[in-house]
Structure formats: structure tokens, C-alpha cells
Design an enzyme around this catalytic site. Structure first.
Site, PDB file in Angstrom:
ATOM      1  N   TYR A 129       0.856  -1.198   0.000  1.00  0.00           N
ATOM      2  CA  TYR A 129       0.000   0.000   0.000  1.00  0.00           C
ATOM      3  C   TYR A 129       0.885   1.239   0.000  1.00  0.00           C
ATOM      4  O   TYR A 129       1.801   1.349   0.817  1.00  0.00           O
ATOM      5  CB  TYR A 129      -0.897   0.030   1.253  1.00  0.00           C
ATOM      6  CG  TYR A 129      -1.708   1.299   1.348  1.00  0.00           C
ATOM      7  CD1 TYR A 129      -3.031   1.335   0.919  1.00  0.00           C
ATOM      8  CD2 TYR A 129      -1.135   2.475   1.838  1.00  0.00           C
ATOM      9  CE1 TYR A 129      -3.762   2.518   0.969  1.00  0.00           C
ATOM     10  CE2 TYR A 129      -1.851   3.655   1.885  1.00  0.00           C
ATOM     11  CZ  TYR A 129      -3.164   3.669   1.449  1.00  0.00           C
ATOM     12  OH  TYR A 129      -3.873   4.839   1.486  1.00  0.00           O
ATOM     13  N   GLU A 165      -3.846   7.269  -4.083  1.00  0.00           N
ATOM     14  CA  GLU A 165      -3.572   5.983  -3.440  1.00  0.00           C
ATOM     15  C   GLU A 165      -3.338   4.874  -4.464  1.00  0.00           C
ATOM     16  O   GLU A 165      -4.033   4.800  -5.473  1.00  0.00           O
ATOM     17  CB  GLU A 165      -4.802   5.647  -2.577  1.00  0.00           C
ATOM     18  CG  GLU A 165      -4.715   4.372  -1.793  1.00  0.00           C
ATOM     19  CD  GLU A 165      -6.024   4.111  -1.030  1.00  0.00           C
ATOM     20  OE1 GLU A 165      -6.133   4.553   0.122  1.00  0.00           O
ATOM     21  OE2 GLU A 165      -6.927   3.474  -1.597  1.00  0.00           O
TER      22      GLU A 165
END
Ligand code: GDP
Ligand code: MN
Length: 390
Positions: A112, A200
Site C-alpha cells: 500500500y 492511493e
């Protein structure tokens, strides 16, 4: 403002972030054709991805890995034209009008990385975790030590020190340093130049042949900065927005839909927030934030009533008006006139304080309509509870 994954991936590409080869399809046949094209380019497996403004698609059946062209067509056919319900969409789901057909990636590891604004520290933050593919909020709860956060200056780049910390947390080799640096710096450039509230990559994949690839892409833009970005405004997809919020945007009122039973109508953003706190403080939930602005003219009251009366969740309407510059008698007349145009079924609790408040109350009480007119916030609380229990 939110955009679709395929749109975010196009921006990624423009800024040099590697993404899988892929195309957008609006029908099952088109998905088949595009998968053919990917196959001609050497793809052996494909992934069909429902394009909705929400994450959690994987678990909700909105992501399918396909081993053949027929499977691609079937998967696309199953997703298109339906609503996808994931834990991020709300119970109503979001309509799937297009699917992204990507070449499937052999994934060795999922990470991530994301940029967001850390409001309590007044700074942009880079967030990274070696546990990708799952929601970062969930990792932060379950295993906070696995989430790294770095505060950044808006005027500088992601520096080598930060990249090396992330590289080692991810267990990547030194040979990957440049690739990771480029991805993080490009994502930060997007975050800053497009004035994002969130940028993101989840997951950022380490492929079995040692590459780093953005499998998913999420960009969220600051609505208040959109006037500077015509190139972003055209990416808006109103099909994905709450229909009442779309309507409110058209009316020019500030409205955010929520999931409670108490419809709030207030003049002034600060008072609107205080009113929501008041509702929350007695164990109830607001159905919305709604600021009809200082003037509270008849037209804005009519529009506000239209919004509240179209929300089936609203069981009680709480109108909280402070007459500072605006006169309460004028607002009261606006309320009564507006009710001549819009039928509001839910009981209405009205608190009117300030300039000409007594005249205002008289107008409401003499209108022949059933208002619960109160003076204090404490009275408003009990009137709302009473109205709700009826
Ligand atoms: P989200 O669930 O809405 O966040 O959708 P994602 O695009 O992040 O996909 C969810 C998950 O599906 C990823 O975390 C991967 O595990 C898996 N996935 C998606 N694309 C691929 C792919 O090309 N190859 C493999 N092996 N898995 C994939
Ligand atoms: Mn994802």
C-alpha cells in the site's frame, strides 16, 4: 470529487507510473474485443474490473480474473447494467456502466502507498504498508506497526531517506530503489499538482518478474480547488453520485447526505454543524448537513424542502435558524410560502432566535400548518424526540 479507476490510471500513465495494459469496455462484446487485442499483445490472462466510485470491489464480485476470452465476456456481462454493493457503496450500491479489462498480473506481493492530508499536523502525509490489497484503515487498527507515516513539506519531494525506509519495510531489494523512488515521486507530483485529498495505490504489486506496478488507482480531488482544474471537472461521473447531492449542487446549496433520520435545515455552516452535534448528542443521527446560507430566501428554503422531502429516511425535520442579519419574520414567511410549493410530510421542529423572533413565531403559529415551534436548543432536543416517537 471522486473519479474512476480507469481515469486515475490514465493520469498515472501520463505521470510515468507503470500500470497494466488495459481498456475500458461498455458492453460484454466490447470487453471480448478488447481482450482479443490484449491477447494479440501477448496477454494470457485478464482481469475484468467494475468501474464504480468505491473500493472493496474484490470482495463484492466486482473484480474477476479470467483465463479466456469467453470468461472475459461472461464476467463483463454479469457486472454491466447491475449495481455493485460493496461495504463502501452503502446498501443501495453503485451502478456499473463500464468495466476495465486489464492484462492480469502475476503478483508476488501487494503493498500500500498513498498520499493524504494529515489535518492534525497541517501537512501532506505519505502512508505506506507492506500489507497491501486490504484496506489501510483495517491494517491501522489491527496492526498499527505495519503502517508507516511520513509528514512531508508541500514544497519538496519524497526524499531518499523516506524511500529507503519504505524499501526496507517492504523487504525489497536495492535494485528496486529507483523504481520505487519514481513511483512515489510521481504520485506526490499528481497529489500536489491536481490538488488531491487522496492519491492511493492499493495494491502496488511486486510482479513475479520483479517489477512494480499499480494494480489499482484511486484519486480524490479537493472540491474547493476544482475551479482551477477544468481538465478534472470533465471527469466527473454524476451516475456515481448520490442523486440528491447532484440536485443540491444544481441548486447551489451545501448539502451532504448522511444515514440518520433527522433532516436538518440551518442557515450558516457553523450552526449547521452545531445542529448536527446537537442531534448526535441525544443519541440520534442527522440525515444530512444542509446550509441554506445566511439569506434564507424563499427560493433556497423551497429547494431545501425539496431535498429533505425526497429523502425517504427523513422522519423529522429540524429547522434551526439564527436571525442575525436575516430577520426571523422573513424566514418564517419563507417557510410558510415554501410549504405552499413543496409538500413536507415529516413533522417539523423549528427553532427561531434573533431579530424579530416573536413576529416570526407568530407567523408560523398562525399559518395553519403544524410546526413545533421552540425557543431553546434544549427544547429543540425534546421536541425532536417527541416528534420521532409519535
Ligand atoms: P478493490 O477491491 O476495489 O480495491 O480492487 P483492486 O483493483 O484493488 O483489486 C482487488 C484485489 O484483486 C487485489 O488486491 C488483488 O489481490 C486482486 N487483483 C486485481 N487485479 C489482479 C491481477 O491482475 N492479478 C492478480 N493476481 N490479482 C489481481
Ligand atoms: Mn484496491
Amino acid at each position: 470529487m471522486n473519479i474512476h479507476e480507469y481515469q486515475a490510471k490514465a493520469i498515472f500513465k501520463e505521470y510515468g507510473i507503470p500500470v497494466p495494459k488495459g481498456f475500458l469496455a461498455r458492453s460484454a462484446l466490447e470487453a471480448f474485443e478488447l481482450a482479443c487485442e490484449l491477447e494479440r499483445g501477448g496477454a494470457k490472462k485478464f482481469v475484468v474490473k467494475a468501474q464504480v466510485h468505491a473500493g472493496g470491489r474484490g470482495k463484492a464480485g466486482g473484480i474477476k480474473i479470467c483465463a479466456s476470452l469467453d470468461e472475459v465476456e461472461r464476467a463483463a456481462g454479469e457486472m454491466l447494467g447491475k449495481k455493485l454493493v460493496s461495504h463502501q457503496t452503502g446498501a443501495g450500491g453503485k451502478p456499473v456502466k463500464s468495466v476495465l479489462v486489464d492484462e492480469a498480473t502475476d503478483i508476488a506481493k501487494e503493498f500500500y502507498v498513498g498520499f493524504a492530508i494529515d489535518r492534525s499536523n497541517y501537512a501532506p502525509a505519505l502512508i505506506a504498508s507492506k500489507e497491501g490489497g486490504v484496506e489501510i484503515e483495517e491494517v491501522a487498527k489491527r496492526a498499527p506497526e505495519k503502517v508507516l507515516t511520513f509528514l512531508l513539506s508541500p514544497h519538496s519531494e519524497v526524499d531518499g531517506f523516506i524511500v529507503r525506509r519504505i524499501l526496507s519495510a517492504f523487504g525489497l531489494e536495492r535494485a528496486q530503489t529507483q523504481k520505487l523512488t519514481d513511483i512515489l515521486q510521481s504520485l506526490y507530483r499528481i497529489f500536489k499538482s491536481k490538488e488531491c485529498t487522496l492519491a492511493e495505490i492499493n495494491p502496488l504489486a511486486l510482479t513475479s518478474d520483479g517489477n512494480l506496478l499499480a494494480i489499482d488507482a484511486k484519486l480524490n480531488f479537493d472540491d474547493n480547488a476544482l475551479f482551477r482544474h477544468p481538465e478534472l471537472r470533465v471527469l466527473r461521473d454524476p451516475d456515481q453520485d448520490d442523486s440528491l447531492e447532484v440536485l443540491a449542487r444544481r441548486y447551489g446549496v451545501d448539502y451532504v447526505r448522511m444515514d440518520g433520520l433527522i433532516g436538518c435545515m440551518v442557515n450558516g455552516a457553523g450552526l449547521a454543524m452545531a445542529t448536527m452535534d446537537l442531534v448526535d448528542g441525544v443519541g440520534l443521527r442527522p440525515a444530512n448537513f444542509l446550509d441554506i446560507k445566511g439569506g434564507a430566501q424563499k427560493e433556497s428554503v423551497v429547494n431545501a424542502f425539496k431535498l429533505l422531502s425526497q429523502d425517504p429516511k427523513v422522519k423529522v425535520v429540524l429547522i434551526n435558524i439564527f436571525g442575525g442579519i436575516v430577520r426571523c419574520d422573513m424566514v418564517a414567511q419563507g417557510l410558510v410560502d415554501a410549504l405552499g410549493e413543496v409538500d413536507v410530510k415529516a413533522p417539523m421542529v423549528v427553532r427561531l432566535v434573533g431579530t424579530n423572533e416573536n413576529d416570526g413565531r407568530k407567523i408560523l403559529e398562525g399559518s395553519g400548518r403544524k410546526f413545533f415551534v421552540v425557543k431553546t436548543l434544549a427544547d429543540a432536543k425534546s421536541a425532536v424526540q417527541k416528534a420521532l416517537n409519535k
